[in-house]
Design a protein around this motif. Structure first.
Motif, mmCIF file in Angstrom:
data_model
loop_
_atom_site.group_PDB
_atom_site.id
_atom_site.type_symbol
_atom_site.label_atom_id
_atom_site.label_comp_id
_atom_site.label_asym_id
_atom_site.label_seq_id
_atom_site.Cartn_x
_atom_site.Cartn_y
_atom_site.Cartn_z
ATOM 1 N N ARG A 89 0.840 -1.214 0.000
ATOM 2 C CA ARG A 89 0.000 0.000 0.000
ATOM 3 C C ARG A 89 0.874 1.263 0.000
ATOM 4 N NH1 ARG A 89 -5.459 1.958 2.943
ATOM 5 N NH2 ARG A 89 -5.360 4.033 2.009
ATOM 6 N N LEU A 90 1.972 1.207 0.745
ATOM 7 C CA LEU A 90 2.879 2.364 0.770
ATOM 8 C C LEU A 90 3.389 2.646 -0.646
ATOM 9 C CD1 LEU A 90 4.469 4.411 2.590
ATOM 10 C CD2 LEU A 90 6.290 2.728 2.676
ATOM 11 N N ARG A 91 3.712 1.592 -1.385
ATOM 12 C CA ARG A 91 4.262 1.763 -2.738
ATOM 13 C C ARG A 91 3.211 2.345 -3.677
ATOM 14 N NH1 ARG A 91 9.195 -1.495 -2.732
ATOM 15 N NH2 ARG A 91 9.323 -1.609 -4.976
ATOM 16 N N VAL A 92 1.981 1.839 -3.593
ATOM 17 C CA VAL A 92 0.918 2.336 -4.481
ATOM 18 C C VAL A 92 0.597 3.791 -4.145
ATOM 19 C CG1 VAL A 92 -1.535 2.076 -5.043
ATOM 20 C CG2 VAL A 92 -0.064 0.049 -4.889
ATOM 21 N N ASP A 93 0.397 4.082 -2.850
ATOM 22 C CA ASP A 93 0.015 5.448 -2.452
ATOM 23 C C ASP A 93 1.156 6.442 -2.702
ATOM 24 O OD1 ASP A 93 -2.269 4.192 -1.674
ATOM 25 O OD2 ASP A 93 -2.196 4.793 0.435
ATOM 26 N N ALA A 94 2.399 5.995 -2.493
ATOM 27 C CA ALA A 94 3.541 6.893 -2.729
ATOM 28 C C ALA A 94 3.625 7.231 -4.221
ATOM 29 C CB ALA A 94 4.838 6.241 -2.262
ATOM 30 N N THR A 95 3.381 6.245 -5.058
ATOM 31 C CA THR A 95 3.439 6.480 -6.505
ATOM 32 C C THR A 95 2.367 7.495 -6.904
ATOM 33 O OG1 THR A 95 4.209 4.217 -6.761
ATOM 34 C CG2 THR A 95 3.421 5.301 -8.759
ATOM 35 N N ALA A 96 1.162 7.350 -6.331
ATOM 36 C CA ALA A 96 0.070 8.284 -6.661
ATOM 37 C C ALA A 96 0.432 9.702 -6.205
ATOM 38 C CB ALA A 96 -1.216 7.826 -6.002
ATOM 39 N N ARG A 97 0.972 9.829 -4.984
ATOM 40 C CA ARG A 97 1.329 11.174 -4.475
ATOM 41 C C ARG A 97 2.437 11.812 -5.304
ATOM 42 N NH1 ARG A 97 0.463 12.652 1.542
ATOM 43 N NH2 ARG A 97 -1.122 11.123 2.029
ATOM 44 N N ALA A 98 3.427 10.985 -5.673
ATOM 45 C CA ALA A 98 4.553 11.525 -6.452
ATOM 46 C C ALA A 98 4.056 12.017 -7.809
ATOM 47 C CB ALA A 98 5.632 10.463 -6.613
ATOM 48 N N ASN A 99 3.130 11.272 -8.412
ATOM 49 C CA ASN A 99 2.559 11.709 -9.696
ATOM 50 C C ASN A 99 1.838 13.032 -9.532
ATOM 51 O OD1 ASN A 99 3.509 9.586 -11.148
ATOM 52 N ND2 ASN A 99 1.647 8.348 -10.924
ATOM 53 N N GLN A 100 1.057 13.117 -8.437
ATOM 54 C CA GLN A 100 0.308 14.350 -8.159
ATOM 55 C C GLN A 100 1.245 15.546 -8.018
ATOM 56 O OE1 GLN A 100 -1.706 14.251 -4.345
ATOM 57 N NE2 GLN A 100 -3.509 13.437 -5.399
ATOM 58 N N GLU A 101 2.359 15.319 -7.300
ATOM 59 C CA GLU A 101 3.305 16.412 -7.024
ATOM 60 C C GLU A 101 4.338 16.564 -8.137
ATOM 61 O OE1 GLU A 101 3.623 17.965 -3.676
ATOM 62 O OE2 GLU A 101 1.907 16.860 -2.854
ATOM 63 N N GLU A 102 4.232 15.705 -9.164
ATOM 64 C CA GLU A 102 5.160 15.711 -10.308
ATOM 65 C C GLU A 102 6.611 15.621 -9.859
ATOM 66 O OE1 GLU A 102 4.130 18.995 -12.813
ATOM 67 O OE2 GLU A 102 2.156 18.157 -13.255
ATOM 68 N N LEU A 103 6.854 14.666 -8.938
ATOM 69 C CA LEU A 103 8.220 14.437 -8.458
ATOM 70 C C LEU A 103 8.635 13.011 -8.793
ATOM 71 C CD1 LEU A 103 8.197 16.007 -4.884
ATOM 72 C CD2 LEU A 103 9.744 16.618 -6.754
ATOM 73 N N PRO A 104 9.870 12.797 -9.276
ATOM 74 C CA PRO A 104 10.317 11.420 -9.490
ATOM 75 C C PRO A 104 10.415 10.686 -8.153
ATOM 76 C CG PRO A 104 12.014 13.008 -10.182
ATOM 77 C CD PRO A 104 10.869 13.800 -9.631
ATOM 78 N N LEU A 105 9.911 9.449 -8.126
ATOM 79 C CA LEU A 105 9.907 8.656 -6.895
ATOM 80 C C LEU A 105 10.862 7.476 -7.050
ATOM 81 C CD1 LEU A 105 8.558 7.895 -4.114
ATOM 82 C CD2 LEU A 105 6.977 6.488 -5.461
ATOM 83 N N PHE A 106 11.707 7.249 -6.026
ATOM 84 C CA PHE A 106 12.648 6.129 -6.032
ATOM 85 C C PHE A 106 12.235 5.132 -4.953
ATOM 86 C CE2 PHE A 106 16.221 7.485 -8.793
ATOM 87 C CZ PHE A 106 15.721 8.728 -9.149
ATOM 88 N N LEU A 107 11.984 3.890 -5.373
ATOM 89 C CA LEU A 107 11.648 2.802 -4.442
ATOM 90 C C LEU A 107 12.560 1.628 -4.774
ATOM 91 C CD1 LEU A 107 7.734 2.792 -4.788
ATOM 92 C CD2 LEU A 107 9.001 3.347 -2.696
ATOM 93 N N PRO A 108 13.022 0.884 -3.758
ATOM 94 C CA PRO A 108 13.869 -0.274 -4.078
ATOM 95 C C PRO A 108 13.010 -1.471 -4.497
ATOM 96 C CG PRO A 108 13.601 -0.060 -1.708
ATOM 97 C CD PRO A 108 12.817 1.069 -2.316
ATOM 98 N N SER A 109 13.604 -2.401 -5.247
ATOM 99 C CA SER A 109 12.899 -3.659 -5.502
ATOM 100 C C SER A 109 12.783 -4.379 -4.160
ATOM 101 C CB SER A 109 13.694 -4.517 -6.487
ATOM 102 O OG SER A 109 14.903 -4.906 -5.861
#
Ligand code: KG4
Ligand code: ZN
Length: 382
Positions: A325-345
């Motif tokens: 859930r953290l990964r999905v919600d973080a991706t949505a927020r980053a898109n909203q804020e137009e910021l590149p998001l880095f997550l590890p595999s």
């Protein structure tokens, strides 16, 4: 349980990373890629998890952890070397986690790395575990646009860092927020224990939460209305009232949430028929409701920090970054804020030695090698 993943395409070998800060014995061979934007290649990445051993105690038992590291370390290191296709003579240096972590566990890795560096006649490089988590983002995602705000969230830490470029091409990591009490992973583990779900709690709550209603129980969000009277000197204190208020808004707290879940579970257990316990549906609802509060708290502060510091990218690292859930919600927020998001595999989210090898290479090239007097430090600062 011995997990191993490797990449092919062999060029010259470089560094062996060793990680034993908690309950994972890990070794990896990492090389320079020659590409400045994506500097490292992971040749092998071996992790022996002790989770099955600690499960029966409901958490990591430090003494058992250090003894198990002693049992596992030779075979984990040998496997990392053989998976990578390297020979001992190909290694240019040994990188090891010096801290923070459990001191007995750290000592096994540090002593092993010192002996190996001495016997092979190659340099030793010390690495901070939290720096490893931050740089794990670069291994797969490439260099982060700086300044970056990175949340390191695990069983031991919930820290927000501002990452900027320092001297000698080395990064600067400034602590700008942290938890006042429990780490988020610790809250997952404690809530799982009180629901009888076993250890570690993160993966099982993550799985059950998918079947639950996240609005079922209105667990409270922590509100930071007062300064932390127990705060140590680590967070760089801003000056002035408005600045103090802003920095308070970047602090986390999870112990109140954990207590709220505990009270709720106790009350529901009294209400339901004695002996039957909570239904699996109700447990799933509790997991989903708890997780909604944790994830929103983590992301609210992370993206607030990004705005406050004018970050050009955002990263989330450490064991809890494996949370779906953290990964999905973080991706949505980053898109909203137009910021590149880095997550590890997932392989690089939890503790591993590839991240230690990567930081080790960076420090080795900057001439930052350690002497054989190196000692483990349980609360090593960045
Ligand atoms: O980084 P890590 O492997 O070790 C520490 O340095 O602490 O993090 C382990 C923590 C544990 O608390 C575990 O419950 C949590 O990460 N964790 C998760 C998930 N996978 C691991 N938490 C939430 N969701 C997950 N999927
Ligand atoms: Zn960790």
């Amino acid at each position: 349980q011995l997990k191993s993943c490797l990449q092919t395409d062999l060029t010259d070998m470089d560094i062996l990373g060793i990680e034993t800060s908690c309950d994972e014995t890990a070794a990896a061979v990492v090389s320079d890629s020659g590409n400045r934007l994506r500097p490292w290649i992971v040749r092998s990445n071996v992790v022996a998890s002790q989770a099955d051993i600690h499960r029966e105690w409901g958490g990591v038992v430090p003494e058992i952890a250090s003894r198990q590291h002693v049992r596992d370390i030779c075979c984990v290191v040998e496997r990392a070397i053989s998976d990578s296709g390297a020979n001992w003579s190909d290694l240019k240096a040994i990188a090891v986690t010096q801290g923070p972590g459990l001191v007995g566990s750290l000592l096994v890795g540090v002593s092993f790395a010192k002996s190996l560096a001495w016997s092979l006649g190659i340099p030793l490089v010390s690495v901070n575990h939290l720096t490893g988590h931050i740089e794990s983002l670069v291994i797969e995602g490439g260099l982060m646009p700086l300044p970056a705000v990175v949340l390191v969230v695990s069983g031991g830490h919930t820290n927000l860092y501002l990452v900027t470029l320092g001297e000698n091409e080395q990064s600067n990591y400034q602590l700008i927020g942290r938890t006042r009490d429990d780490a988020a992973g610790e809250a997952y583990d404690k809530v799982a224990t009180l629901l009888g779900l076993g250890y570690p709690g993160g993966p099982v709550i993550d799985r059950l939460a998918k079947k639950g209603n996240d609005q079922a129980v209105p667990f409270p969000f922590a509100r930071m209305t007062h300064d932390d009277r127990n705060a140590g000197p680590v967070v760089d204190q801003p000056v002035g009232l408005a600045a103090t208020r802003r920095s308070r808004l970047l602090e986390f707290s999870f112990s109140g949430l954990k207590t709220a879940v505990k009270r709720y579970v106790q009350q529901r257990n009294r209400e339901v028929d004695s002996g039957s316990g909570l239904s699996s549906g109700e447990v799933a609802d509790i997991c989903a409701s708890f997780q909604r509060v944790v994830v929103s708290s983590l992301l609210d502060r992370t993206f607030r920090a990004a705005r406050q510091y004018g970050a050009r990218s955002v990263g989330i690292a450490g064991g809890v970054s494996a949370n779906s859930r953290l990964r999905v919600d973080a991706t949505a927020r980053a898109n909203q804020e137009e910021l590149p998001l880095f997550l590890p595999s997932l392989a690089l989210a939890t503790d591993n030695a590839a991240m230690i090898g990567a930081v080790g290479l960076k420090r080795y090239h900057a001439g930052l090698t350690a002497s054989l007097d190196l000692n483990a430090q349980a609360s090593l600062a960045m």
